[in-house]
Design a protein around this motif. Structure first.
Motif, PDB file in Angstrom:
ATOM      1  N   GLN A  22       0.824  -1.205   0.000  1.00  0.00           N
ATOM      2  CA  GLN A  22       0.000   0.000   0.000  1.00  0.00           C
ATOM      3  C   GLN A  22       0.860   1.258   0.000  1.00  0.00           C
ATOM      4  O   GLN A  22       0.541   2.240  -0.681  1.00  0.00           O
ATOM      5  CB  GLN A  22      -0.939  -0.014   1.213  1.00  0.00           C
ATOM      6  CG  GLN A  22      -2.072  -1.018   1.094  1.00  0.00           C
ATOM      7  CD  GLN A  22      -2.843  -1.196   2.378  1.00  0.00           C
ATOM      8  OE1 GLN A  22      -2.358  -0.862   3.471  1.00  0.00           O
ATOM      9  NE2 GLN A  22      -4.048  -1.750   2.283  1.00  0.00           N
ATOM     10  N   ARG A  23       1.948   1.240   0.761  1.00  0.00           N
ATOM     11  CA  ARG A  23       2.855   2.390   0.756  1.00  0.00           C
ATOM     12  C   ARG A  23       3.483   2.576  -0.622  1.00  0.00           C
ATOM     13  O   ARG A  23       3.589   3.711  -1.114  1.00  0.00           O
ATOM     14  CB  ARG A  23       3.951   2.207   1.812  1.00  0.00           C
ATOM     15  CG  ARG A  23       3.473   2.367   3.240  1.00  0.00           C
ATOM     16  CD  ARG A  23       4.645   2.538   4.201  1.00  0.00           C
ATOM     17  NE  ARG A  23       5.538   1.381   4.196  1.00  0.00           N
ATOM     18  CZ  ARG A  23       5.377   0.314   4.970  1.00  0.00           C
ATOM     19  NH1 ARG A  23       4.336   0.257   5.816  1.00  0.00           N
ATOM     20  NH2 ARG A  23       6.232  -0.694   4.925  1.00  0.00           N
ATOM     21  N   HIS A  24       3.869   1.481  -1.246  1.00  0.00           N
ATOM     22  CA  HIS A  24       4.450   1.580  -2.585  1.00  0.00           C
ATOM     23  C   HIS A  24       3.427   2.103  -3.593  1.00  0.00           C
ATOM     24  O   HIS A  24       3.768   2.878  -4.496  1.00  0.00           O
ATOM     25  CB  HIS A  24       4.974   0.218  -3.031  1.00  0.00           C
ATOM     26  CG  HIS A  24       6.179  -0.232  -2.272  1.00  0.00           C
ATOM     27  ND1 HIS A  24       6.478  -1.561  -2.078  1.00  0.00           N
ATOM     28  CD2 HIS A  24       7.151   0.461  -1.647  1.00  0.00           C
ATOM     29  CE1 HIS A  24       7.584  -1.666  -1.371  1.00  0.00           C
ATOM     30  NE2 HIS A  24       8.012  -0.448  -1.088  1.00  0.00           N
ATOM     31  N   ALA A  25       2.164   1.679  -3.434  1.00  0.00           N
ATOM     32  CA  ALA A  25       1.102   2.161  -4.328  1.00  0.00           C
ATOM     33  C   ALA A  25       0.911   3.661  -4.158  1.00  0.00           C
ATOM     34  O   ALA A  25       0.741   4.398  -5.147  1.00  0.00           O
ATOM     35  CB  ALA A  25      -0.202   1.423  -4.040  1.00  0.00           C
ATOM     36  N   ALA A 149      -6.201   0.688  -3.976  1.00  0.00           N
ATOM     37  CA  ALA A 149      -5.172   0.062  -3.137  1.00  0.00           C
ATOM     38  C   ALA A 149      -5.257   0.480  -1.669  1.00  0.00           C
ATOM     39  O   ALA A 149      -4.768  -0.239  -0.793  1.00  0.00           O
ATOM     40  CB  ALA A 149      -3.781   0.403  -3.679  1.00  0.00           C
ATOM     41  N   MET A 150      -5.904   1.634  -1.382  1.00  0.00           N
ATOM     42  CA  MET A 150      -5.884   2.167  -0.020  1.00  0.00           C
ATOM     43  C   MET A 150      -7.015   1.620   0.856  1.00  0.00           C
ATOM     44  O   MET A 150      -8.106   1.330   0.355  1.00  0.00           O
ATOM     45  CB  MET A 150      -5.997   3.694  -0.059  1.00  0.00           C
ATOM     46  CG  MET A 150      -4.789   4.397  -0.652  1.00  0.00           C
ATOM     47  SD  MET A 150      -3.243   4.073   0.228  1.00  0.00           S
ATOM     48  CE  MET A 150      -2.435   2.909  -0.900  1.00  0.00           C
ATOM     49  N   PRO A 151      -6.789   1.504   2.182  1.00  0.00           N
ATOM     50  CA  PRO A 151      -7.880   1.150   3.102  1.00  0.00           C
ATOM     51  C   PRO A 151      -8.987   2.199   3.032  1.00  0.00           C
ATOM     52  O   PRO A 151      -8.717   3.391   2.849  1.00  0.00           O
ATOM     53  CB  PRO A 151      -7.198   1.163   4.480  1.00  0.00           C
ATOM     54  CG  PRO A 151      -5.747   0.995   4.199  1.00  0.00           C
ATOM     55  CD  PRO A 151      -5.501   1.649   2.878  1.00  0.00           C
ATOM     56  N   GLU A 152     -10.224   1.768   3.200  1.00  0.00           N
ATOM     57  CA  GLU A 152     -11.374   2.646   3.013  1.00  0.00           C
ATOM     58  C   GLU A 152     -11.317   3.896   3.886  1.00  0.00           C
ATOM     59  O   GLU A 152     -11.644   4.992   3.446  1.00  0.00           O
ATOM     60  CB  GLU A 152     -12.661   1.861   3.289  1.00  0.00           C
ATOM     61  CG  GLU A 152     -13.936   2.622   2.951  1.00  0.00           C
ATOM     62  CD  GLU A 152     -14.042   2.940   1.464  1.00  0.00           C
ATOM     63  OE1 GLU A 152     -14.479   4.062   1.148  1.00  0.00           O
ATOM     64  OE2 GLU A 152     -13.684   2.088   0.632  1.00  0.00           O
ATOM     65  N   PRO A 208       2.842  -1.788  -6.935  1.00  0.00           N
ATOM     66  CA  PRO A 208       2.044  -3.012  -7.098  1.00  0.00           C
ATOM     67  C   PRO A 208       0.751  -2.769  -7.876  1.00  0.00           C
ATOM     68  O   PRO A 208       0.297  -1.632  -7.996  1.00  0.00           O
ATOM     69  CB  PRO A 208       1.734  -3.403  -5.654  1.00  0.00           C
ATOM     70  CG  PRO A 208       1.619  -2.082  -4.949  1.00  0.00           C
ATOM     71  CD  PRO A 208       2.628  -1.162  -5.606  1.00  0.00           C
ATOM     72  N   GLU A 209       0.159  -3.826  -8.359  1.00  0.00           N
ATOM     73  CA  GLU A 209      -1.161  -3.769  -8.993  1.00  0.00           C
ATOM     74  C   GLU A 209      -2.215  -3.941  -7.892  1.00  0.00           C
ATOM     75  O   GLU A 209      -2.064  -4.818  -7.034  1.00  0.00           O
ATOM     76  CB  GLU A 209      -1.283  -4.892 -10.013  1.00  0.00           C
ATOM     77  CG  GLU A 209      -2.452  -4.746 -10.967  1.00  0.00           C
ATOM     78  CD  GLU A 209      -2.289  -3.575 -11.915  1.00  0.00           C
ATOM     79  OE1 GLU A 209      -3.079  -2.618 -11.770  1.00  0.00           O
ATOM     80  OE2 GLU A 209      -1.393  -3.594 -12.766  1.00  0.00           O
ATOM     81  N   PRO A 210      -3.279  -3.117  -7.853  1.00  0.00           N
ATOM     82  CA  PRO A 210      -4.293  -3.252  -6.802  1.00  0.00           C
ATOM     83  C   PRO A 210      -4.963  -4.631  -6.813  1.00  0.00           C
ATOM     84  O   PRO A 210      -5.250  -5.189  -7.876  1.00  0.00           O
ATOM     85  CB  PRO A 210      -5.312  -2.164  -7.150  1.00  0.00           C
ATOM     86  CG  PRO A 210      -4.565  -1.174  -7.971  1.00  0.00           C
ATOM     87  CD  PRO A 210      -3.559  -1.976  -8.739  1.00  0.00           C
ATOM     88  N   GLU A 211      -5.219  -5.155  -5.616  1.00  0.00           N
ATOM     89  CA  GLU A 211      -5.872  -6.471  -5.500  1.00  0.00           C
ATOM     90  C   GLU A 211      -7.283  -6.444  -6.075  1.00  0.00           C
ATOM     91  O   GLU A 211      -7.761  -7.441  -6.605  1.00  0.00           O
ATOM     92  CB  GLU A 211      -5.904  -6.897  -4.037  1.00  0.00           C
ATOM     93  CG  GLU A 211      -4.528  -7.232  -3.468  1.00  0.00           C
ATOM     94  CD  GLU A 211      -4.598  -7.669  -2.023  1.00  0.00           C
ATOM     95  OE1 GLU A 211      -5.732  -7.797  -1.496  1.00  0.00           O
ATOM     96  OE2 GLU A 211      -3.538  -7.872  -1.411  1.00  0.00           O
ATOM     97  N   ARG A 212      -7.970  -5.303  -5.968  1.00  0.00           N
ATOM     98  CA  ARG A 212      -9.332  -5.193  -6.514  1.00  0.00           C
ATOM     99  C   ARG A 212      -9.338  -5.513  -8.010  1.00  0.00           C
ATOM    100  O   ARG A 212     -10.221  -6.193  -8.513  1.00  0.00           O
ATOM    101  CB  ARG A 212      -9.890  -3.789  -6.290  1.00  0.00           C
ATOM    102  CG  ARG A 212     -10.383  -3.503  -4.885  1.00  0.00           C
ATOM    103  CD  ARG A 212     -10.810  -2.039  -4.805  1.00  0.00           C
ATOM    104  NE  ARG A 212     -11.307  -1.687  -3.482  1.00  0.00           N
ATOM    105  CZ  ARG A 212     -12.580  -1.686  -3.135  1.00  0.00           C
ATOM    106  NH1 ARG A 212     -13.492  -2.041  -4.027  1.00  0.00           N
ATOM    107  NH2 ARG A 212     -12.948  -1.334  -1.921  1.00  0.00           N
ATOM    108  N   TRP A 213      -8.366  -4.956  -8.732  1.00  0.00           N
ATOM    109  CA  TRP A 213      -8.320  -5.190 -10.173  1.00  0.00           C
ATOM    110  C   TRP A 213      -7.950  -6.647 -10.459  1.00  0.00           C
ATOM    111  O   TRP A 213      -8.518  -7.284 -11.345  1.00  0.00           O
ATOM    112  CB  TRP A 213      -7.310  -4.252 -10.834  1.00  0.00           C
ATOM    113  CG  TRP A 213      -7.227  -4.465 -12.318  1.00  0.00           C
ATOM    114  CD1 TRP A 213      -8.063  -3.947 -13.275  1.00  0.00           C
ATOM    115  CD2 TRP A 213      -6.292  -5.290 -13.013  1.00  0.00           C
ATOM    116  NE1 TRP A 213      -7.695  -4.398 -14.519  1.00  0.00           N
ATOM    117  CE2 TRP A 213      -6.612  -5.231 -14.391  1.00  0.00           C
ATOM    118  CE3 TRP A 213      -5.217  -6.079 -12.611  1.00  0.00           C
ATOM    119  CZ2 TRP A 213      -5.892  -5.911 -15.348  1.00  0.00           C
ATOM    120  CZ3 TRP A 213      -4.495  -6.771 -13.580  1.00  0.00           C
ATOM    121  CH2 TRP A 213      -4.831  -6.688 -14.928  1.00  0.00           C
TER     122      TRP A 213
END
Length: 435
Positions: A22-25, A149-152, A208-213
């Motif tokens: 998440q920090r890298h994103a 990528a970020m927490p809500e 990183p690539e977001p987990e959602r995608w």
């Protein structure tokens, strides 16, 4: 005697700690958007010296009126290129947010540097058009990647912080121009604009690539490349897409007329006042830096404002600041030939310019993952096509009146209209990011 029951104090919400990915994103999105601001600011800083050098090759005398006219034509061409950047949306929805973001950065870095080799205004405009296709994709790619990528609980706050990155880029290149502008010249400034292309190699390893995608794999394979575009422009999303386009048109016309012309206006005022070339360059840089610093402050304030009065209310408030800043800087200070009074209104113009940060938070909340990047890209790029017509009219007004005053002051009317249009997009305050 009754004994009062003590109530336990409300527990503070636990602090969110971002994971490594998440920090890298966040920093990947922040860095990409910062470099975008770095590149889009260069033409505004060096517009006058660039056109002074290039216009004679086309047989055009570089008078202030011609510089204003051809500068606005160049701005319109840049906006047309930015509008073509909608293609990054379907690319990101099909192949990933990360590769689309890196490709857009590479494109604007390379063609910004090539603009420094131009020998006439037409070569310069071709490079600017192609650079704009890259510039236009970066905001949508970075904003989408970050939102997913970020927490809500910290998504909106970090969205505002990420959007400030563009203005850190503005601030950085303005400082470079302030310190080294006379030595570098306009060509050297464009060569420096190629630095973002080199940063792509670092981003390739760390972002990183977001987990959602990634979780949308099976659905993505079943769709055609253009299906997200069709969905975004069909019910039930069509109305909000049109609303977002109109609201972003307001932002773009105001930004190009207001903030982008700040260095040119300051250069004209300083030249008329008889300042030396070096002092004129320093004043133009300081004016751009002032706007950028205040916009950064505004970007950090936008999430709190949007959570307090809603996304619509925040946007309307910032439009109001743009009205005050535009009228003050161009309708009052500029015709008075007052450099000091112009600097008084620049902070207001800068704070109002944070209106774009509202969309970094708002747009991802309006669309599901399968079409999010496409919706973001369409709204933030196609709005440039429509705004290009308005920008061309502003350029004509500068040419016809021989001054920046009336055309740029009249852009305040666009923000008045914008305040009435904020209800065209749905209010999403308190909503979670749709899947």
């Amino acid at each position: 005697m009754a004994i009062k029951k003590q109530t336990a104090p409300a527990a503070r919400p636990a602090r969110i700690r971002l994971t490594g990915p998440q920090r890298h994103a966040f920093w990947g999105s922040f860095g990409g958007w910062a470099m975008d601001g770095f590149s889009w600011t260069i033409p505004g800083l060096v517009l006058a010296p660039t056109l002074t050098a290039l216009l004679p090759a086309a047989g055009i005398t570089p008078t202030p009126e011609n510089i204003g006219w051809y500068g606005q034509i160049s701005a319109a061409i840049f906006l047309l290129g930015w509008g073509c950047a909608f293609i990054w949306g379907p690319i990101a929805d099909r192949f990933g947010r990360k590769p689309a973001m890196m490709a857009s950065i590479l494109m604007y870095g390379v063609f910004t540097a090539l603009a420094g080799f131009a020998t006439n205004i037409w070569e310069w405009n071709i490079c600017r058009f192609l650079a704009a296709i890259g510039v236009g994709g970066e905001w949508a790619m970075a904003g989408t990647l970050l939102a997913e990528a970020m927490p809500e609980r910290v998504r909106a706050r970090l969205g505002g912080a990420m959007h400030s990155a563009g203005y850190f880029g503005v601030l950085t290149i303005s400082a470079v121009y302030l310190l080294f502008g006379p030595a570098l010249g306009w060509r050297g400034m464009f060569f420096i604009g190629g630095i973002p292309a080199l940063a792509v190699f670092l981003m390739r390893r760390t972002t990183p690539e977001p987990e959602r995608w990634q979780a949308d794999t099976s659905s993505r394979k079943a769709r055609s490349f253009w299906q997200p575009v069709t969905e975004v422009l069909s019910p039930p999303y069509r109305a909000r897409t049109i609303g977002n386009l109109l609201l972003l048109m307001v932002c773009v016309i105001g930004l190009w007329a207001g903030a982008t012309y700040v260095p040119t206006a300051m250069t004209t005022l300083a030249t008329e006042a008889g300042y030396s070339h070096d002092t004129t360059v320093h004043l133009a840089s300081l004016s751009s830096m002032t706007v950028a610093v205040c916009t950064i402050v505004g970007c950090f304030a936008v999430p709190r404002l949007a959570d307090r009065i809603g996304r619509r209310g925040a946007l309307a408030s910032l439009y109001g600041l743009m009205i005050v800043g535009t009228v003050g800087a161009y309708g009052i200070a500029y015709p008075m030939h007052s450099i000091g009074l112009t600097f008084t209104f620049l902070p207001v113009l800068g704070l109002g310019g944070a209106s774009f940060a509202v969309f970094t938070i708002w747009l991802p909340e309006q669309y599901p993952t399968r079409m999010r990047a496409t919706a973001f890209a369409l709204a933030t790029t196609l709005s440039r096509w429509f705004a290009a017509a308005g920008t061309f009219l502003i350029g004509y007004g500068i040419h016809a009146t021989g001054s920046l005053t009336i055309p740029l002051t009249l852009t305040a009317v666009v923000f008045v209209i914008g305040i009435g249009l904020v209800r065209l997009a749905p209010e999403t305050r308190g909503n979670t990011l749709p899947t």
